[in-house]
Design a protein around this motif. Structure first.
Motif: not given
Length: 432
Positions: A65, A67-68, A384-385, A387, A389, A402-403, A405, A415, A417
């Motif tokens: 993951d 994202t977090e 990924d999806e 975004k 990274y 970092y993610e 957009d 943001k 992550t």
């Protein structure tokens, strides 16, 4: 007149390179595995450099993951060999690591239970006559490995008066995932009339991109092959027929100055419109030099030549002097570019790098409000999806993934992550 060569050639074992693929599907590195292991098909690999006691060690580890969460390389991860550095590539569920110092390519697969399985190894450096090759995947089926050897022809060797410089390129195709050398070529890189007038000669190639029966290589050029000399004018790209790797030509453009090979960050991408888009870099004595008014630009090529009707002046779009070592293309005209804001000659390990979102279609750029960090050696980000990274590891500060957009033009369209180690642990890339 005497010819002096600084080759590290060991072609006596090239034949061995064609066959020297050690394959042991039951060798497991790290935890997990077994006789019939389950692979982590959708994981992401992080690659790190860890400085300790004056030594640099290289590690990889994978996470599910982006994202977090948190991730640490302290007492964790698989150490991959690198005499000087380890160059990592991810593709189609495999992770490849090139030992920059022996030329050995190791192929791994991440295991669901943790760790990696070593699949195969290949002495790729032997195929191109050096222990310090570079490599890149150019298609789903092929990886390319390459090197430039420079020979100096001296008019007066005692006084180091150079009559000529002969840059010989060796290049090989490696079929993947089999990891087998299938083709090899060696030739003298043509020198354009513009470069001859400057006594500027190719010393390095990198970032190959295959498109429409051609493969494009960015070129690094120095006066008399000497990196301490002033920067040369113009841009150049080497073009070969693909997949035959024959008929080398070099195209020149005077729309900007600098090298086109990138550094560890790739410099060239094939976009949806069929053009190959390329960034430049300008260095003197291996430090970025902003003193001569050079501009960071994106140019493009098609049918083996530069399209001089297109120039994207990134420096002008940002409104400040910047340099770069390469960029990452996300898609639909959007990319993210690590940018350096001041002269690197004073110390390349300073936190003087940021990230810019660039739009190659609309020729716009936005400097993101991310922390300043060191990104000269940064190698890879992933999409990924929808975004983008990448890892940002400020020296002495907090490190995170970092993610970003790509659909937003806001400088705050990102943001933090996954929390990373920071300190003496430098994350050099995310791979899939």
């Amino acid at each position: 007149m005497r010819i002096f060569s600084k080759k590290h050639i060991y072609f006596s074992i090239i034949a061995m390179a064609m066959m020297a693929v050690s394959c042991n599907d039951n060798v497991n590195e790290g935890s997990g595995g077994g006789d019939d292991p389950e692979y982590a098909e959708n994981s992401f690999t992080l690659a790190s450099e860890i400085e300790a006691g004056g030594q640099t060690q290289n590690y990889i580890d994978h996470i599910d993951d982006l994202t977090e969460g948190e991730h640490t390389f302290i007492n964790n991860g698989l150490q991959v060999p690198g005499e000087r550095a380890a160059r990592v590539i991810g593709h189609d569920g495999y992770v490849y690591s090139l030992n920059y110092g022996t030329g050995l390519i190791s192929q791994y697969r991440p295991l669901e239970a943790g760790g990696y399985q070593l699949i195969k190894e290949l002495n790729g450096g032997a195929a191109v006559g050096t222990e310090y090759p570079r490599y890149k995947i150019v298609s789903d089926d092929n990886m390319m490995i390459y090197n430039v050897d420079v020979e100096y022809v001296y008019e007066d060797e005692e006084n180091q008066i150079i009559k000529d410089v002969i840059p010989t390129m060796s290049v090989a195709t490696i079929r993947i995932p089999d990891l087998v050398v299938t083709d090899q070529h060696s030739f003298v890189i043509p020198t354009t009339e513009e470069s001859k007038a400057q006594k500027a000669y190719p010393t390095r190639v990198d970032a190959p991109i295959a498109s429409n029966g051609k493969v494009y290589f960015g070129l690094m050029r120095y006066e008399d092959g000497n990196s301490d000399k002033d920067r040369v004018k113009g841009l150049e790209t080497l073009v070969l027929d693909y997949p035959s790797l024959e008929n080398p030509t070099v195209d020149y453009s005077d729309v900007a100055d600098g090298h086109t090979n990138g550094y560890r960050t790739p410099s060239m991408y094939l976009a949806e419109d069929g053009f190959v888009y390329q960034s430049n870099q300008f260095m003197s004595g291996f430090g970025f030099d902003l003193s001569q008014g050079s501009k960071t630009v994106i140019t493009r090529l098609s049918n083996s030549v530069y399209d001089d009707s297109y120039v994207f002046n990134v420096t002008q779009a940002l409104g400040e002097e910047v340099s770069t070592a390469g960029w990452f293309y996300v898609g639909n005209g959007i990319g993210y570019m690590p940018i350096c804001m001041e002269d690197m000659a004073g110390g390349e390990n300073n936190n003087i790098w940021s990230v810019a979102k660039i739009d190659i279609n609309n020729k716009t750029a936005v400097k993101m409000n991310v922390p300043l960090s060191y990104l000269q050696n940064y190698q890879s980000g992933v999409v990924d999806e929808g975004k983008f990274y990448m890892a940002i590891s400020p020296i002495g500060g907090e490190a995170h993934i970092y993610e970003f957009d790509p659909t937003s033009d806001s400088p705050d369209a990102f943001k933090k992550t996954v929390k990373l180690d920071g300190g003496n642990v430098y994350i050099q890339g995310i791979y899939q």
